[in-house]
Design a protein around this motif. Structure first.
Motif, short mmCIF file in Angstrom:
data_model
loop_
_atom_site.label_atom_id
_atom_site.label_comp_id
_atom_site.label_asym_id
_atom_site.label_seq_id
_atom_site.Cartn_x
_atom_site.Cartn_y
_atom_site.Cartn_z
N GLN A 60 53.93 -3.39 -2.84
CA GLN A 60 52.97 -2.59 -2.07
C GLN A 60 53.43 -1.15 -2.00
OE1 GLN A 60 52.69 -4.65 1.65
NE2 GLN A 60 51.66 -6.40 0.74
N PHE A 61 54.69 -0.91 -2.36
CA PHE A 61 55.30 0.42 -2.35
C PHE A 61 56.49 0.35 -3.29
CE2 PHE A 61 58.45 3.45 -0.73
CZ PHE A 61 57.67 4.59 -0.55
N VAL A 62 56.71 1.38 -4.10
CA VAL A 62 57.85 1.41 -5.01
C VAL A 62 58.67 2.65 -4.71
CG1 VAL A 62 58.58 1.62 -7.43
CG2 VAL A 62 56.65 0.14 -6.84
N GLU A 87 46.78 1.26 -7.00
CA GLU A 87 46.75 1.68 -5.60
C GLU A 87 48.13 1.79 -4.96
OE1 GLU A 87 46.45 -2.86 -5.51
OE2 GLU A 87 45.69 -1.26 -6.78
N VAL A 88 49.17 1.42 -5.69
CA VAL A 88 50.54 1.42 -5.15
C VAL A 88 51.18 2.79 -5.31
CG1 VAL A 88 52.86 0.44 -5.41
CG2 VAL A 88 50.83 -1.04 -5.59
N PHE A 106 51.95 10.41 -15.27
CA PHE A 106 51.17 9.49 -14.44
C PHE A 106 49.69 9.57 -14.75
CE2 PHE A 106 53.35 8.11 -10.27
CZ PHE A 106 54.33 7.51 -10.99
N SER A 107 49.02 8.44 -14.66
CA SER A 107 47.57 8.43 -14.86
C SER A 107 46.85 9.00 -13.65
CB SER A 107 47.10 7.00 -15.14
OG SER A 107 47.44 6.16 -14.06
N SER A 108 47.49 8.97 -12.47
CA SER A 108 46.85 9.47 -11.26
C SER A 108 47.88 10.16 -10.37
CB SER A 108 46.22 8.31 -10.49
OG SER A 108 45.82 8.73 -9.20
N SER A 109 47.55 11.37 -9.91
CA SER A 109 48.49 12.09 -9.04
C SER A 109 48.48 11.53 -7.63
CB SER A 109 48.15 13.57 -9.01
OG SER A 109 46.87 13.77 -8.45
N SER A 110 47.49 10.72 -7.25
CA SER A 110 47.40 10.21 -5.89
C SER A 110 48.48 9.19 -5.56
CB SER A 110 46.02 9.59 -5.65
OG SER A 110 45.85 8.46 -6.47
#
Length: 132
Positions: A60-62, A87-88, A106-110
């Motif tokens: 859920q978090f890395v 979403e992680v 990364f594919s997403s900066s979020s």
């Protein structure tokens, strides 16, 4: 995270690293107890694996804690980006470089995050040279 009552899966390069990691946690545990453990806190909630994919499969978090080597961090982030659910959040302990530099692939900066202070604990108990 163990002290806050979470299940933790740690990736280790070779199985023999697990004993060292557990020794660091055992050494820190009395101080964590003195600060106050959350309900469910237990060193037994730590699982170690030499398979990076298995380590992050249900995460859920890395939190990555690799040495301050830009190429190493970028390579790891590229691998994690393919292994971790979108979403992680993937957080990095760092002392010098920006999260955008590290996670350029990364594919997403979020999903990018940086955390400075846990770096000392994540480096297997070695003194953080950035702190007195």
């Amino acid at each position: 995270f163990l002290a806050r009552g979470y299940d933790v899966t740690a990736y280790v390069h070779v199985a023999t690293e697990e004993a060292s990691l557990r020794a660091v946690i055992d050494g820190a545990w009395p101080a964590l107890e003195a600060l106050g453990l959350a309900e469910g806190a237990d060193r037994g909630r730590l699982r170690c694996t030499t398979d990076l994919g298995a380590a992050v499969a249900d995460a859920q978090f890395v939190q990555e804690c690799v040495p301050e080597d830009l190429a190493l961090k970028q390579g790891l982030y590229a691998r994690l980006d393919t292994l971790v659910r979108p979403e992680v959040v993937i957080s990095s302990s760092t002392n010098f470089d920006g999260i955008s530099t590290r996670s350029r692939n990364f594919s997403s900066s979020s999903r990018r995050s940086g955390c400075f202070e846990p770096a000392a604990a994540c480096r297997w108990g070695r003194r953080n040279p950035m702190r007195p």
